[in-house]
Write an enzyme that holds these catalytic residues in place. Sequence first.
Site, PDB file in Angstrom:
ATOM      1  N   HIS A 155      39.393   8.871  22.774  1.00 41.29           N
ATOM      2  CA  HIS A 155      39.902   8.170  21.595  1.00 41.29           C
ATOM      3  C   HIS A 155      38.983   8.013  20.461  1.00 41.29           C
ATOM      4  O   HIS A 155      39.213   6.794  19.818  1.00 41.29           O
ATOM      5  CB  HIS A 155      40.657   7.122  21.973  1.00 41.29           C
ATOM      6  CG  HIS A 155      42.113   7.269  22.639  1.00 41.29           C
ATOM      7  ND1 HIS A 155      43.218   7.675  22.198  1.00 41.29           N
ATOM      8  CD2 HIS A 155      42.190   7.141  23.909  1.00 41.29           C
ATOM      9  CE1 HIS A 155      44.198   7.895  23.232  1.00 41.29           C
ATOM     10  NE2 HIS A 155      43.703   7.474  24.149  1.00 41.29           N
ATOM     11  N   ASP A 184      40.828   4.042  28.260  1.00 38.24           N
ATOM     12  CA  ASP A 184      42.110   5.128  28.715  1.00 38.24           C
ATOM     13  C   ASP A 184      41.984   6.592  28.470  1.00 38.24           C
ATOM     14  O   ASP A 184      41.048   6.677  27.573  1.00 38.24           O
ATOM     15  CB  ASP A 184      43.358   4.371  28.287  1.00 38.24           C
ATOM     16  CG  ASP A 184      43.505   4.522  26.970  1.00 38.24           C
ATOM     17  OD1 ASP A 184      42.731   4.193  26.222  1.00 38.24           O
ATOM     18  OD2 ASP A 184      44.406   4.684  26.471  1.00 38.24           O
ATOM     19  N   GLU A 185      42.408   7.194  29.136  1.00 43.67           N
ATOM     20  CA  GLU A 185      42.869   8.755  28.647  1.00 43.67           C
ATOM     21  C   GLU A 185      41.440   9.229  28.267  1.00 43.67           C
ATOM     22  O   GLU A 185      41.413  10.188  27.237  1.00 43.67           O
ATOM     23  CB  GLU A 185      43.918   8.740  27.694  1.00 43.67           C
ATOM     24  CG  GLU A 185      45.331   8.464  28.057  1.00 43.67           C
ATOM     25  CD  GLU A 185      46.320   8.340  26.889  1.00 43.67           C
ATOM     26  OE1 GLU A 185      47.393   8.686  27.288  1.00 43.67           O
ATOM     27  OE2 GLU A 185      45.897   8.093  25.889  1.00 43.67           O
ATOM     28  N   ALA A 186      40.497   9.028  28.965  1.00 46.67           N
ATOM     29  CA  ALA A 186      38.971   9.862  28.809  1.00 46.67           C
ATOM     30  C   ALA A 186      39.080  10.869  29.567  1.00 46.67           C
ATOM     31  O   ALA A 186      38.161  11.344  30.540  1.00 46.67           O
ATOM     32  CB  ALA A 186      37.969   8.678  29.381  1.00 46.67           C
TER      33      ALA A 186
END
Length: 531
Positions: free
Chosen positions: A274, A337-339
Amino acid sequence: MRRHHSTTPRMARILGSLLLVAAAGAFTVAATPASKPAATPLDQVVPVPASVTPGGSPYRITHEARIRVPDTRAARQVGAYLADLLRPSTGYPLPVTTRGPADIQLRLQPGKFGAEGYRLDSGHGGVTITASAPAGLFHGVQTLRQLLPASVEKKSVQPGPWLVAGGTVQDTPRFAYRGAMLDVSRHFFTVDQVKRYIDELALYKFNELHLHLSDDQGWRIAIDSWPRLATYGGSTQVGGGTGGHYTKADYQEIVRYAASRYLEVVPEIDMPGHTNAALASYAELNCDGVAPSLYTGTEVGFSSLCVPKQITYDFVDDVIRELAALTPGRYLHIGGDEAHSTSHADYVAFMDKVQPIVAKYSKTVIGWHQLTGATPAKGALAQYWGLDDTSAEEKAQVAKAAQNGTGLILSPADRLYLDMKYTEDTPLGQDWAGLVEVRRSYDWDPGTYLAGVPGSAVRGVEAPLWTETITKSADIEYMAFPRVAGVAELGWSPAATHDWDAYKVRLAAQGPRWEARGMAYYRSPQVPWTD
């Protein structure tokens, strides 16, 4: 021959008497006073108090009312806040004093009520709120506020009467962490818009405001040592547009205002994923040394800081140092998150290096629950955003971390994500976590939600509002209310008090209060709203 009916003197006297009786009866009916307005019962507030003992006569605020407070700066500020709430709608002067008689009193009594608890005593002679700390006084004021008619929220003089039911409320929160998150990265929100949301959260005794300050679509906080983060990385948002960012003075004003409402600001810099706004601002943060274009879409998982480069950690150190200096609160959120573009080995290595940087600047780490896939620092908190049907393996990983001392903040996306649509017809929001109506958001127990997690590991709850589809304050309010009120009750009230059928009635009574404040909200068919 027809007889002529005439009225004799005796008959006239009788008829006159009857007419007087009838007139008196009519007068008696007309003079019967209307039923007295009823005060809101002490247990009909949100969040529902821990203990209520009703009884005695109600108290009525009048033009002669005074507010007495302890002679401390914090207590005087709470008193001034209460007076400012009441003056516009009542039209009363409500002087705030530290001495002399007063029928509304705020008292500090060390040691009895904890950091945020309070007792409210009401009777014919007045109302007294007693607490051990100013935060407790402030929360007690919110209860007093809800016990008054909804029209107290209006900014013009209203007829009243201003009654507070008699009895005693003793109240203390179940969880120490009761948060709401506002994503200012997907769409930017001004200082005044954030303040408006703070005021709305304060009414329900929230104490944490999590600001999501960076993402692929925008970087929202000025960093002196890396100025292009804000000026370039903050120049756009989802769908394009000019974006925006907070100067340091702007951010400090948000922090100050939140503190005046007893909310602690938790800033988040999401990493290593992100991060497109940062990568676009500084080419050297990319492994290949090439800056990508600014991004205005809504996909996730495609960006990553360059884990092997030393400059990455120089960058992180600078950002955390400057942000920590602006933030008096305990926490700094590092995302995580969401790496999806970061290998597991690189993710673990990154978190091993970044968490000590947070500690170096005297802050406690919070990360999304993927942090439990690395090694959470001692004292770190993990924010769980999974679903009811998240894999057993992932839940077990979180539970193991909790068993080893990592505290948890619960934000299950299919219950507490305020950007999820209520129904298929909701004009805003998303549905990747499912549809989240008001009952689903409220009707669960954070203390027993995740199997294998000790109850002591649950620090509290947080309701995130991601803003891919949210562009103005009315959108925030429509998606947050009424669900965020239920989150407040999950965080504050004892588990034994949680009952949907009772809650929905108390919730319905909040509608006129929101309308009086000029707020947008979703009139869920699950709630028996009063018109």
